[in-house]
Design an enzyme around this catalytic site. Structure first.
Site, PDB file in Angstrom:
ATOM      1  N   ASP A  12       0.869  -1.174   0.000  1.00  8.72           N
ATOM      2  CA  ASP A  12       0.000   0.000   0.000  1.00  8.72           C
ATOM      3  C   ASP A  12       0.907   1.225   0.000  1.00  8.72           C
ATOM      4  OD1 ASP A  12      -2.345   1.710   0.566  1.00  8.72           O
ATOM      5  OD2 ASP A  12      -1.452   1.852   2.565  1.00  8.72           O
TER       6      ASP A  12
ATOM      7  N   ASP B  79      -0.174   5.130   0.929  1.00  3.70           N
ATOM      8  CA  ASP B  79      -0.428   6.089   2.006  1.00  3.70           C
ATOM      9  C   ASP B  79      -0.492   5.392   3.358  1.00  3.70           C
ATOM     10  OD1 ASP B  79      -0.814   8.426   0.270  1.00  3.70           O
ATOM     11  OD2 ASP B  79      -2.612   7.376  -0.393  1.00  3.70           O
TER      12      ASP B  79
ATOM     13  N   ASP C 296      -1.446  -0.672   5.963  1.00  2.00           N
ATOM     14  CA  ASP C 296      -1.814  -0.186   7.292  1.00  2.00           C
ATOM     15  C   ASP C 296      -3.310  -0.232   7.554  1.00  2.00           C
ATOM     16  OD1 ASP C 296      -2.194   1.969   5.391  1.00  2.00           O
ATOM     17  OD2 ASP C 296      -2.458   3.307   7.111  1.00  2.00           O
TER      18      ASP C 296
END
Length: 293
Positions: free
Chosen positions: A55, A57, A217
């Site tokens: 991922d 961001d 996250d």
């Protein structure tokens, strides 16, 4: 955090609490490799890893999006802002996309590479493990990340200089890292948590999803997408906010990319591994997986 009309940029200190990875269990529905994508697991039964998808961001970059404010300003009432606004009429959808675009553009000014991201990716490159990227952000943001922060010299990953745009003495033309490839943004549909982007990358690499790890996250987006694809999943939980079902002595509300929910990992949200810092992933791979070492 970046928000329209009041730009404030927070770059967190590089002194993250890099605790040991929490014990984890593998998702029970990993796909069996097809004959075309035969498994190459070693005799010690450690899973072979032939690719890692990240991922962007909050994983490759330091978190600086105020997703909760974005949901509020757009008027989203479900857990998936992108999918929800696609059901709206054209005028309302255009207004929502404009708000999202403005907030994402503002966030670019505060973008910084996550501490230890470079070391981890250099480790993968050394062992010829391909790196991909899947994000719900736009192509423009991915291009900015590569051009201004990743594929350049004289940038920082937060380990030697916490100022955005500072000079990292460890980044030289000799150790400059290649871009992530493939790199799929939200122009590729359907978005995470749908597994389609992950499966596309696995197909391009000609590997089984059961030989790929996704690192992210977000439990609701990254972990769910990885489990649906049949990948191993690593949840980056920097602040120890998540609890596994059955161990939740202190259930609290937490934010996951703008959505408020209990901090308990259940069902498709249960990752293979949990780490609090990217620096924990290399030793984890050395211990539990075969990455060609």
């Amino acid at each position: 955090r970046a928000a329209l009309g009041r730009l404030t940029v927070t770059v967190r200190s590089s002194r993250f609490d890099c605790r040991r990875p929490l014990s984890a269990r593998r998702h029970p529905t990993l796909r069996v490799p097809s004959s075309k994508m035969a498994s190459t697991n070693t005799s010690d039964t450690r899973p072979t890893i032939r690719g890692v998808i990240f991922d962007m961001d909050g994983t490759l970059t330091v978190p600086n999006h105020d997703f909760a404010l974005m949901y509020q300003r757009v008027g989203c009432v479900t857990g998936d802002i992108l999918s929800e606004i696609e059901t709206w009429d054209l005028e309302r959808r255009d207004a929502a996309n404009q708000i999202i675009h403005e907030m994402e553009t503002e966030a670019l000014s505060g973008m910084a590479v996550m501490p230890h991201a470079r070391e981890l990716c250099a480790f993968l490159d050394k062992h010829k493990v391909p790196r991909g990227l899947v994000t719900r952000n736009v192509d423009k943001s991915v291009a900015h990340f590569h051009k201004e922060h990743w594929c350049v010299t004289g940038v920082t990953d937060g380990n030697t200089d916490t100022s955005v745009g500072g000079t990292d003495s460890n980044t030289t033309p000799q150790n400059r890292l290649a871009p992530f490839s493939p790199a799929l943004s939200r122009e590729f549909k359907p978005y995470k948590p749908a597994p389609d982007a992950l499966l596309k990358i696995c197909a391009e690499w000609n590997v089984s999803p059961s030989q790929v790890i996704i690192v992210g996250d977000s439990a609701k987006d990254d972990v769910v997408a990885g489990n649906r694809a049949g990948c191993f999943t690593i949840l980056l939980d920097q602040h120890g906010k998540w609890r596994r079902e059955g161990t939740e002595n202190d259930v609290k509300k937490t934010d996951d990319n703008g959505v408020t929910a209990d901090n308990v990992l259940r069902g498709e949200m249960v990752p293979t591994e949990i780490v609090s810092c990217l620096s924990q992933i290399e030793p984890l791979l050395r211990e539990k997986y075969d990455v060609g070492i």
